[in-house]
Write a protein that holds these residues in place. Sequence first.
Motif, PDB file in Angstrom:
ATOM      1  N   GLU A 158       2.449  -7.916  78.630  1.00 20.36           N
ATOM      2  CA  GLU A 158       3.308  -7.136  79.520  1.00 20.36           C
ATOM      3  C   GLU A 158       4.759  -7.237  79.069  1.00 20.36           C
ATOM      4  N   VAL A 159       5.452  -6.121  79.148  1.00 16.64           N
ATOM      5  CA  VAL A 159       6.883  -6.059  78.861  1.00 16.64           C
ATOM      6  C   VAL A 159       7.600  -5.717  80.162  1.00 16.64           C
ATOM      7  N   ARG A 160       8.608  -6.510  80.499  1.00 16.26           N
ATOM      8  CA  ARG A 160       9.341  -6.302  81.744  1.00 16.26           C
ATOM      9  C   ARG A 160      10.817  -6.063  81.447  1.00 16.26           C
ATOM     10  N   VAL A 161      11.354  -4.980  81.997  1.00 17.32           N
ATOM     11  CA  VAL A 161      12.777  -4.656  81.879  1.00 17.32           C
ATOM     12  C   VAL A 161      13.388  -4.758  83.272  1.00 17.32           C
ATOM     13  N   VAL A 162      14.384  -5.617  83.414  1.00 20.81           N
ATOM     14  CA  VAL A 162      15.032  -5.813  84.715  1.00 20.81           C
ATOM     15  C   VAL A 162      16.542  -5.644  84.517  1.00 20.81           C
TER      16      VAL A 162
ATOM     17  N   ASN B 158      11.169  -4.390  70.028  1.00 18.04           N
ATOM     18  CA  ASN B 158      10.941  -5.754  69.562  1.00 18.04           C
ATOM     19  C   ASN B 158       9.971  -6.491  70.497  1.00 18.04           C
ATOM     20  N   ALA B 159      10.145  -6.286  71.819  1.00 12.85           N
ATOM     21  CA  ALA B 159       9.281  -6.958  72.789  1.00 12.85           C
ATOM     22  C   ALA B 159       7.834  -6.499  72.654  1.00 12.85           C
ATOM     23  N   ILE B 160       7.631  -5.209  72.404  1.00  9.47           N
ATOM     24  CA  ILE B 160       6.264  -4.699  72.248  1.00  9.47           C
ATOM     25  C   ILE B 160       5.638  -5.241  70.967  1.00  9.47           C
ATOM     26  N   LYS B 161       6.425  -5.276  69.908  1.00 15.37           N
ATOM     27  CA  LYS B 161       5.889  -5.755  68.634  1.00 15.37           C
ATOM     28  C   LYS B 161       5.402  -7.197  68.749  1.00 15.37           C
ATOM     29  N   HIS B 162       6.196  -8.046  69.419  1.00 17.52           N
ATOM     30  CA  HIS B 162       5.871  -9.471  69.485  1.00 17.52           C
ATOM     31  C   HIS B 162       5.096  -9.850  70.745  1.00 17.52           C
ATOM     32  N   GLY B 163       4.955  -8.882  71.684  1.00 22.30           N
ATOM     33  CA  GLY B 163       4.309  -9.236  72.943  1.00 22.30           C
ATOM     34  C   GLY B 163       2.916  -8.663  73.132  1.00 22.30           C
ATOM     35  N   MET B 164       2.417  -7.890  72.163  1.00 18.72           N
ATOM     36  CA  MET B 164       1.088  -7.283  72.305  1.00 18.72           C
ATOM     37  C   MET B 164      -0.015  -8.266  71.942  1.00 18.72           C
TER      38      MET B 164
ATOM     39  N   GLU C 128      11.773  -8.834  78.708  1.00 21.23           N
ATOM     40  CA  GLU C 128      10.920 -10.015  78.586  1.00 21.23           C
ATOM     41  C   GLU C 128       9.490  -9.617  78.233  1.00 21.23           C
ATOM     42  N   ASP C 129       8.868 -10.397  77.367  1.00 17.17           N
ATOM     43  CA  ASP C 129       7.454 -10.207  77.065  1.00 17.17           C
ATOM     44  C   ASP C 129       6.734 -11.539  77.205  1.00 17.17           C
ATOM     45  N   ASP C 130       5.418 -11.491  77.339  1.00 17.97           N
ATOM     46  CA  ASP C 130       4.634 -12.721  77.451  1.00 17.97           C
ATOM     47  C   ASP C 130       3.773 -12.928  76.210  1.00 17.97           C
ATOM     48  N   GLY C 131       4.355 -12.600  75.064  1.00 12.31           N
ATOM     49  CA  GLY C 131       3.628 -12.693  73.808  1.00 12.31           C
ATOM     50  C   GLY C 131       3.670 -14.073  73.186  1.00 12.31           C
ATOM     51  N   VAL C 132       3.618 -14.103  71.837  1.00 11.42           N
ATOM     52  CA  VAL C 132       3.467 -15.363  71.110  1.00 11.42           C
ATOM     53  C   VAL C 132       4.742 -16.185  71.070  1.00 11.42           C
ATOM     54  N   GLY C 133       5.888 -15.564  71.296  1.00 13.70           N
ATOM     55  CA  GLY C 133       7.147 -16.295  71.231  1.00 13.70           C
ATOM     56  C   GLY C 133       7.459 -16.762  69.814  1.00 13.70           C
ATOM     57  N   MET C 134       8.431 -17.666  69.689  1.00 16.32           N
ATOM     58  CA  MET C 134       8.803 -18.190  68.380  1.00 16.32           C
ATOM     59  C   MET C 134       9.521 -19.515  68.555  1.00 16.32           C
ATOM     60  N   GLU C 135       9.687 -20.216  67.450  1.00 19.06           N
ATOM     61  CA  GLU C 135      10.461 -21.449  67.466  1.00 19.06           C
ATOM     62  C   GLU C 135      11.919 -21.129  67.769  1.00 19.06           C
ATOM     63  N   PRO C 136      12.578 -21.894  68.659  1.00 16.20           N
ATOM     64  CA  PRO C 136      13.989 -21.616  68.974  1.00 16.20           C
ATOM     65  C   PRO C 136      14.882 -21.579  67.733  1.00 16.20           C
ATOM     66  N   GLY C 137      14.552 -22.414  66.725  1.00 17.76           N
ATOM     67  CA  GLY C 137      15.369 -22.419  65.521  1.00 17.76           C
ATOM     68  C   GLY C 137      15.290 -21.142  64.730  1.00 17.76           C
ATOM     69  N   ARG C 138      14.276 -20.314  65.003  1.00 23.49           N
ATOM     70  CA  ARG C 138      14.110 -19.040  64.301  1.00 23.49           C
ATOM     71  C   ARG C 138      15.019 -17.958  64.861  1.00 23.49           C
TER      72      ARG C 138
ATOM     73  N   GLY D 122       4.221 -19.585  72.138  1.00 20.65           N
ATOM     74  CA  GLY D 122       3.240 -19.403  73.192  1.00 20.65           C
ATOM     75  C   GLY D 122       3.820 -19.111  74.560  1.00 20.65           C
ATOM     76  N   LYS D 123       5.138 -19.023  74.679  1.00 21.69           N
ATOM     77  CA  LYS D 123       5.785 -18.825  75.973  1.00 21.69           C
ATOM     78  C   LYS D 123       6.466 -17.465  76.111  1.00 21.69           C
ATOM     79  N   GLY D 124       6.273 -16.581  75.142  1.00 22.00           N
ATOM     80  CA  GLY D 124       6.912 -15.283  75.220  1.00 22.00           C
ATOM     81  C   GLY D 124       8.388 -15.345  74.847  1.00 22.00           C
ATOM     82  N   THR D 125       9.056 -14.217  75.034  1.00 19.78           N
ATOM     83  CA  THR D 125      10.475 -14.114  74.672  1.00 19.78           C
ATOM     84  C   THR D 125      11.219 -13.324  75.732  1.00 19.78           C
ATOM     85  N   ARG D 126      12.393 -13.797  76.077  1.00 27.22           N
ATOM     86  CA  ARG D 126      13.275 -13.054  76.979  1.00 27.22           C
ATOM     87  C   ARG D 126      14.615 -12.851  76.277  1.00 27.22           C
ATOM     88  N   ILE D 127      15.063 -11.595  76.253  1.00 26.29           N
ATOM     89  CA  ILE D 127      16.373 -11.262  75.678  1.00 26.29           C
ATOM     90  C   ILE D 127      17.272 -10.814  76.815  1.00 26.29           C
TER      91      ILE D 127
END
Length: 369
Positions: free
Chosen positions: A284-288, A275-281, A301-311, A350-355
């Motif tokens: 960079e994808v980081r696994v910690v 999921n991170a690669i799909k939305h972050g390309m 975590e990825d530094d991709g397009v992110g999404m609206e929190p309501g989504r 615009g802030k990426g996504t962290r799961i």
Amino acid sequence: MARVFVTVWLLVCALCGLSGFWVSRRRPPAGGPAAFATLRVAGRAAPSLRTGLSRESARKAVRHLRCLLGTASLVVTSTDQVLAGAGERRPGDAQALAGARAVLASGRTHLVDGGVVVPLVVAGRVVGALVASDAEVTAPLVRTVIEVGRWVSGQLELAELDQSRRRAVAAETRALRAQISPHFVYNSLTTIASFVRTDPERARELLVDFADFARYSLRRARDFTTLADELTCVDRYLLLERARFGDRLRFSVQVAPEVLAVPVPFLCLQPLVENAIKHGMPGEVRVVIRDAGPEAHISIEDDGVGMEPGRVQAVLAEDHEGGIGLSNVDSRLRQIYGQAYGLVVETAPGKGTRIRLRVPKYRPAHGSL
């Protein structure tokens, strides 16, 4: 939930009645009330009953159940055979089954010569019987045997619920394997094919990586694996994706060595990385993965397009098109560990996504490795 509530209520009623009957038939142990002694004996019988009705579980529970009743003997039967018995003047198997036959047919308590027979009922089905024998069959004895039968039935019903949950988890795991993204398989094989003439050695290495990934993802695995195995799967997946995207995909993995042996649900990390690669390309994808005392804390975590929190809630409520959905991983974590252990998604446009997810270091009793 209603069924469990009824079972717990029956247990409370049964134990309250039993504690009073205990006083009249057995002297309570020194230093403790009769109710405590009753609860302690019931607690010893419960674990084996929670595995279901079998010869082994009946053998382990029957002496504790007889201790609860204080009868001369007690026999536990299934619908067609005697499973276990304890006590003096115990009836023979044929005699016990003959006494239980009417109960097994009608589902109602029956009095027999020198004893009481009560049904064991699970989800409306008679699955067995208790045959309690004593020198004198009194009204208090009959009531107590009935309550013990109801309590045993409640434990067996909880066992069936546990088994149903395990079957559901196993079925979901099988379905999860079937959801390996066909797009990923196609793209990986296409990428490998592109290297066959220009770089045969590279194609061979990627083919081995793909085989390792497929072997792990499609094997007949049990419900649980280890973080080390999950990370090996993620590593193979990332190598294949790196071959496809080249320098556009950057990734890093940081893992505390102490958590490598922690048991985790099968295929709980790779879908999150996918999921991170799909939305972050491109990005960079980081696994910690950190050691957090009784838990392992994991973030993807990825530094991709992110999404609206309501989504986020909508994403967790639906499966990923063509692959393994985040909702699948989220629902399995909640089902196995409890509602507090679902996925936590932090994102903004615009802030990426962290799961983030938390995994206890212990393995739940219904899981296996």
